[in-house]
Scaffold this motif. Structure first.
Motif, PDB file in Angstrom:
ATOM      1  N   TYR A  70       1.690 -16.285   2.515  1.00 50.79           N
ATOM      2  CA  TYR A  70       1.520 -15.302   1.448  1.00 50.79           C
ATOM      3  C   TYR A  70       2.215 -15.742   0.157  1.00 50.79           C
ATOM      4  O   TYR A  70       1.778 -15.377  -0.940  1.00 50.79           O
ATOM      5  N   LYS A 115      -2.900 -16.573  -6.771  1.00 54.16           N
ATOM      6  CA  LYS A 115      -3.376 -15.437  -7.556  1.00 54.16           C
ATOM      7  C   LYS A 115      -2.926 -15.546  -9.017  1.00 54.16           C
ATOM      8  O   LYS A 115      -3.676 -15.197  -9.938  1.00 54.16           O
ATOM      9  N   ASP A 127      -0.017  -5.530  -5.287  1.00 54.76           N
ATOM     10  CA  ASP A 127      -1.246  -6.108  -4.760  1.00 54.76           C
ATOM     11  C   ASP A 127      -1.291  -5.849  -3.256  1.00 54.76           C
ATOM     12  O   ASP A 127      -0.508  -6.411  -2.490  1.00 54.76           O
ATOM     13  N   GLU A 128      -2.240  -5.022  -2.814  1.00 51.85           N
ATOM     14  CA  GLU A 128      -2.272  -4.592  -1.418  1.00 51.85           C
ATOM     15  C   GLU A 128      -2.798  -5.661  -0.468  1.00 51.85           C
ATOM     16  O   GLU A 128      -2.707  -5.497   0.755  1.00 51.85           O
ATOM     17  N   GLU A 129      -3.323  -6.752  -1.006  1.00 55.05           N
ATOM     18  CA  GLU A 129      -3.693  -7.877  -0.143  1.00 55.05           C
ATOM     19  C   GLU A 129      -2.455  -8.604   0.370  1.00 55.05           C
ATOM     20  O   GLU A 129      -2.507  -9.296   1.387  1.00 55.05           O
ATOM     21  N   GLU A 165       5.121  -9.349  -1.535  1.00 59.64           N
ATOM     22  CA  GLU A 165       4.457  -8.517  -2.536  1.00 59.64           C
ATOM     23  C   GLU A 165       5.372  -8.227  -3.717  1.00 59.64           C
ATOM     24  O   GLU A 165       4.904  -8.066  -4.852  1.00 59.64           O
ATOM     25  N   ARG A 225       0.648  -8.826   2.302  1.00 66.07           N
ATOM     26  CA  ARG A 225       1.408  -8.189   3.378  1.00 66.07           C
ATOM     27  C   ARG A 225       2.853  -8.675   3.402  1.00 66.07           C
ATOM     28  O   ARG A 225       3.705  -8.094   4.061  1.00 66.07           O
ATOM     29  N   SER A 280       0.826  -1.208   0.000  1.00 71.95           N
ATOM     30  CA  SER A 280       0.000   0.000   0.000  1.00 71.95           C
ATOM     31  C   SER A 280       0.859   1.256   0.000  1.00 71.95           C
ATOM     32  O   SER A 280       0.570   2.225  -0.718  1.00 71.95           O
TER      33      SER A 280
END
Length: 330
Positions: free
Chosen positions: A239, A246, A189-191, A196, A193, A75
């Motif tokens: 993640y 994804k 992608d801000e999902e 990324e 954490r 973010s």
């Protein structure tokens, strides 16, 4: 692209009071000054914000400071990108530094080679006190990617960086990227954490070629607060699995080949044991959810789950005993 593209530097910071001024001074010392520097303070609770403000008060850098609630590094980078209109965007974490010629060298490479989407560098990896550990690009999986060194000294990855990144990121985030390419993949992608940067680079790898400068032009500082530390093993594994999921879900838009999809599926299956181990070893509250997910997906057998459950129970009991003893001392 013009021969003198405009450059912006985006610096996300979170509790970097010990190192952030050094990072900013490394921008101030560049032989090619950027047109814009955006520091995004992602909800720091230490003196980071004060130190950045004090630096801005005397520095001649075109510095913009943005403060936001803590939403993670993806973010923070996107917030910084949103403040930029320049052709090229370089990313620097608040505890790392660039050597003086990096911006000039990377921008020149991208101006000369319009086929390249980005240019990254080798880095000196150091500990919290600045002691040299190794070179970043010495990783054997990175060196296994085919590359061609051009006459002007720029190296280009001729192998498939997408496949090379599936097991884990081996490309430094000390990169300069064409702004248009960032827009095309909608930024970070801000999902995510964690990891990324891996997902960001893998999406970019489907758009075009990567160039790099095969010499250290910056510093990556490894210390206890890095998100890649051992304390975050479970979340890193979780993640990483999400990143690959994804990519599978977005395979049509990305144009993934059958071979790329096959490698992703194999890696997700391979990673399942590490994910289950990390969840049980940390006695994480998500352990049972993760174990059930892996069994339902066919990526973990019931035979391996009892052992993980025993480890989870032992770790949890050990932790509770330790907490009880500590309360007794107080």
């Amino acid at each position: 692209m013009n021969a003198n593209p405009a450059i912006a530097v985006v610096i996300p910071v979170y509790n970097c009071a010990r190192y952030v001024e050094e990072a900013l001074r490394s921008i101030d010392a560049q032989t090619r000054q950027p047109e814009r520097v955006v520091v995004v303070d992602d909800g720091s609770t230490d003196a980071t914000g004060r130190i950045v403000a004090q630096f801005a008060a005397w520095s001649k850098l075109p510095l913009t400071i943005v403060t936001q609630q803590n939403r993670g590094i993806a973010s923070a980078r996107n917030t910084g990108i949103g403040r930029c209109e320049e052709d090229l965007i370089a990313f620097l974490d608040g505890d790392d530094t660039f050597y003086p010629t990096y911006l000039e060298r990377a921008a020149t490479a991208l101006a000369r080679h319009p086929e390249l989407l980005l240019c990254f560098m080798d880095r000196d990896v150091v500990d919290a006190n600045g002691t040299f550990i190794r070179r970043d690009l010495d990783h054997p999986r990175f060196r296994a990617i085919d590359a061609e060194r051009l006459p002007d000294g720029i190296s280009v990855l001729t192998g498939n960086p997408f496949l090379a990144l599936v097991p884990g990121n081996v490309i430094p985030i000390g990169i300069m990227v064409r702004h248009r390419a960032i827009r095309e993949i909608h930024g970070f992608d801000e999902e995510m954490r964690f990891v990324e940067d891996k997902l960001f680079l893998m999406r970019l790898a489907k758009l075009g070629k990567f160039g790099f400068l095969d010499e250290p032009l910056g510093i990556w500082r490894r210390h206890g607060s890095n998100t890649s530390g051992a304390a975050n093993a479970f979340r890193m594994a979780l993640y990483d699995d999400l990143a690959l999921e994804k990519l599978e879900q977005d395979s049509v838009r990305l144009g993934l080949t059958a071979d790329e999809l096959r490698v992703i599926k194999l890696q997700r299956r391979k990673n399942s044991a590490g994910l289950l181990y990390a969840a049980s070893n940390e006695a994480h509250s998500d352990f049972f959810r993760v174990a059930l997910m892996l069994v339902k997906d066919g990526r973990a057998s019931w035979a391996g789950v009892p052992k993980a459950c025993l480890r989870y129970g032992w770790r949890r009991l050990t932790r509770q005993s330790s907490e009880y003893r500590n309360r007794g001392r107080t």
